[in-house]
Design an enzyme around this catalytic site. Structure first.
Site, PDB file in Angstrom:
ATOM      1  N   HIS A  46      29.466  27.145  63.714  1.00 13.99           N
ATOM      2  CA  HIS A  46      29.744  27.480  65.085  1.00 13.99           C
ATOM      3  C   HIS A  46      29.558  26.269  65.210  1.00 13.99           C
ATOM      4  O   HIS A  46      29.004  26.325  66.568  1.00 13.99           O
ATOM      5  CB  HIS A  46      28.550  28.394  64.873  1.00 13.99           C
ATOM      6  N   ASP A  51      34.633  28.580  61.050  1.00 17.00           N
ATOM      7  CA  ASP A  51      33.265  28.909  62.560  1.00 17.00           C
ATOM      8  C   ASP A  51      32.837  29.243  62.096  1.00 17.00           C
ATOM      9  O   ASP A  51      30.916  29.262  62.851  1.00 17.00           O
ATOM     10  CB  ASP A  51      34.114  27.411  63.184  1.00 17.00           C
ATOM     11  N   GLU A  55      25.358  35.975  61.498  1.00 17.03           N
ATOM     12  CA  GLU A  55      25.240  34.056  61.690  1.00 17.03           C
ATOM     13  C   GLU A  55      23.657  33.978  61.331  1.00 17.03           C
ATOM     14  O   GLU A  55      22.531  34.944  62.356  1.00 17.03           O
ATOM     15  CB  GLU A  55      26.144  33.453  62.468  1.00 17.03           C
ATOM     16  N   ALA A  88      31.909  24.803  70.234  1.00 16.98           N
ATOM     17  CA  ALA A  88      31.322  24.246  71.713  1.00 16.98           C
ATOM     18  C   ALA A  88      30.914  23.371  71.929  1.00 16.98           C
ATOM     19  O   ALA A  88      30.655  22.501  72.935  1.00 16.98           O
ATOM     20  CB  ALA A  88      30.861  25.490  72.655  1.00 16.98           C
TER      21      ALA A  88
END
Length: 531
Positions: free
Chosen positions: A281, A258, A263, A284
């Site tokens: 990502h 993830d 990034e 959350a």
């Protein structure tokens, strides 16, 4: 006049309403954070700034923020806030470290299922009108061994969920005690044993100098053939190129990532490999987690602006305004003491015993304790702060005790911390001189008087002639300039210690050369935040 808060990112309307309900004047402009020029233009009007990740709080923004008192980040990561600049400006930076723990842990479990059963590939194949039932042979999780690297908040939840799936769980975490591991129902092991036993490996540690490439080429080669690796923690924990090679040669059966070294990840060695699951990502990214952190940051900011209460602050202790002037140097000392212990200790800590003597015993000991414990733990977890550190220590089974005593020595007041592990006790003491500067005054029971600098080196050796010259010569040969040199010994021809304050990072070549002499038992470079 009521405090005024700007919400410059997409927080929920419920969070915005919390500010209004508490009597705070709030402007909700969720797209403003993307426009740095406009943000700089208006930020001077506000006492508080509530953000997510889109708003970048740079020194330029802070320079214009003449009224700003607090920045609240809905989430744990604060890389988009220049904390040093905020501290210099006197602005508190808060985050919400516990709002997305369950969501991130669940994503790791979901990724483990996905790679075990090749769900994304099977779904794409079926959507394409194929019926390749025999192609996607998976494996069960029941009875498999899960290796958890990092058994803190999120890792601990993963351990609990995995045990519910009837997996055998082994955990590697330098701060995990045997007692805590027993309560969690997991087996505490060293990293090499975890690598050799685990059918699945999941990472739940921050990215630090110690954890960077913790699954590098050498450690990946130690893993069990057919292992599957999950990373929902931080990019950079795994050598992605080495992993890609081992996926291609079949040593690693699958991976689920993830997070990535770079990034947003537009190109990566893991992309387009068979049985590699990748997500952008999303750890959350659930409605519940986003709502939780938004509500939490609104409450924290409101409490501070209205009552002065400080919660989850990353750049200051929980100290009242009246205490701040006196406490400042002692807070810095306690951080240095903890930081020394944290950098010197790579074993699970069982107990932290803190002694306050004389004038130090009359201060706000809760704040000093928090600062000291945070100093110990931030060497392995840079996201820790003075609020969360004691909770994290307790969750890991660390016993914390505090003792106060009347002035008992030559110093008007001092702090001494002793850390207990299974193998040893390690202690250090310090005081604040009349000039307001912290000093180390004792290590391992040996008296010293060491000024604290950003870059330092700690050495131990047998007390014998020529050691100072040898140490100085090797430093000179490697271009190390010594700003301050402090020596101590328990008695003649016994153990001696030295603390060097140097002008820059201590080079590896100098460390190797000192160790190669056979005279120095320990050579440990240290870094301290002296800003």
């Amino acid at each position: 006049m009521a405090p005024k808060v700007l919400v410059s990112d997409k927080l929920s309307e419920t969070a915005v309403q919390i500010f209004r309900d508490r009597g705070i004047d709030v402007d909700f402009m969720p797209d403003l954070g993307k426009d740095k020029d406009k943000l700089a233009e208006v930020i001077g009007q506000y006492d508080g700034l509530a953000i997510r990740s889109a708003t970048k709080v740079t020194p330029t923004i802070l320079e214009k923020a003449d009224k700003l008192k607090v920045i609240g980040r809905a989430g744990i990561g604060t890389d988009n806030v220049d904390k040093e600049a905020a501290s210099k400006k006197g602005v508190i930076v808060m985050n919400t470290p516990f709002g997305n723990m369950i969501t991130t842990a669940e994503h790791a479990i979901a990724m483990m299922f996905a790679v075990a059963r090749q769900i994304p590939e099977a779904s794409a194949s079926t959507h394409a009108g194929k019926w390749e039932k025999s192609k996607f042979m998976g494996v069960e999780l029941t009875g498999k061994t899960l290796g958890v690297i990092g058994a803190g908040n999120i890792g601990g939840i993963v351990c609990d969920r995995a045990r519910g799936l009837k997996m055998k769980v082994v955990a590697y975490d330098p701060f995990l005690s045997e007692e805590r591991a027993d309560k969690m129902g997991v087996e505490k092991v060293e990293l090499d044993e975890l690598l050799s036993r685990a059918d699945f490996i999941t990472l739940h540690v921050p990215l630090t100098d110690q954890t960077k490439n913790i699954l590098g080429r050498e450690n990946l080669a130690k893993t069990k053939k057919g292992v599957r690796i999950i990373n929902c923690a931080r990019g950079g924990l795994v050598d992605e190129e080495a992993l890609a090679e081992m996926l291609k040669d079949g040593h690693v059966a699958g991976a689920a990532f993830d997070v990535f070294k770079e990034e947003p990840a537009k190109d990566n060695p893991l992309f387009n490999l068979p049985n590699v699951v990748c997500t952008p990502h999303l750890g959350a990214a659930t409605t519940e987690a986003q709502e939780n952190v938004a509500l939490q940051v609104a409450e924290q900011m409101s409490n501070y602006l209205l009552t002065g209460a400080v919660e989850n602050a990353l750049n200051m202790p929980s100290v009242t305004a009246e205490e701040a002037k006196v406490m400042g140097p002692w807070i810095k000392l306690s951080d240095h003491l903890g930081n020394f212990i944290g950098q010197m200790t790579d074993e699970p800590i069982k107990a932290i015993n803190i002694l306050y003597d004389g004038s130090a015993a009359e201060l706000n000991l809760d704040a000093l304790n928090c600062s000291l414990i945070a100093g110990i733990m931030k060497s392995i977890n840079p996201d820790v702060n003075m609020v969360s550190a004691p909770l994290i220590a307790r969750e890991r089974g660390v016993k914390i005790s505090t003792t106060n005593q009347n002035q008992s020595g030559v110093f008007e007041g001092y702090i001494k911390v002793t850390v207990v592990t299974d193998k040893r006790e390690r202690s250090i003491a310090g005081t604040v001189f009349s000039d307001g500067k912290p000093r180390f005054i004792q290590i391992k029971g040996i008296n010293i008087d060491a000024e604290i600098g950003r870059h330092m080196v700690y050495t131990t050796n047998q007390d014998e002639p020529g050691m100072i010259g040898m140490l100085g010569t090797i430093c000179g040969e490697h271009g190390v300039n010594i700003a301050n040199f402090t020596l101590g010994r328990s008695k003649a021809q016994s153990e001696a210690i030295a603390m060097l304050y140097v002008d820059g990072e201590f080079p590896q070549g100098a460390i190797d050369a000192l160790k190669a002499t056979g005279k120095f038992r320990q050579v440990q470079p240290l870094e301290f935040d002296v800003a």
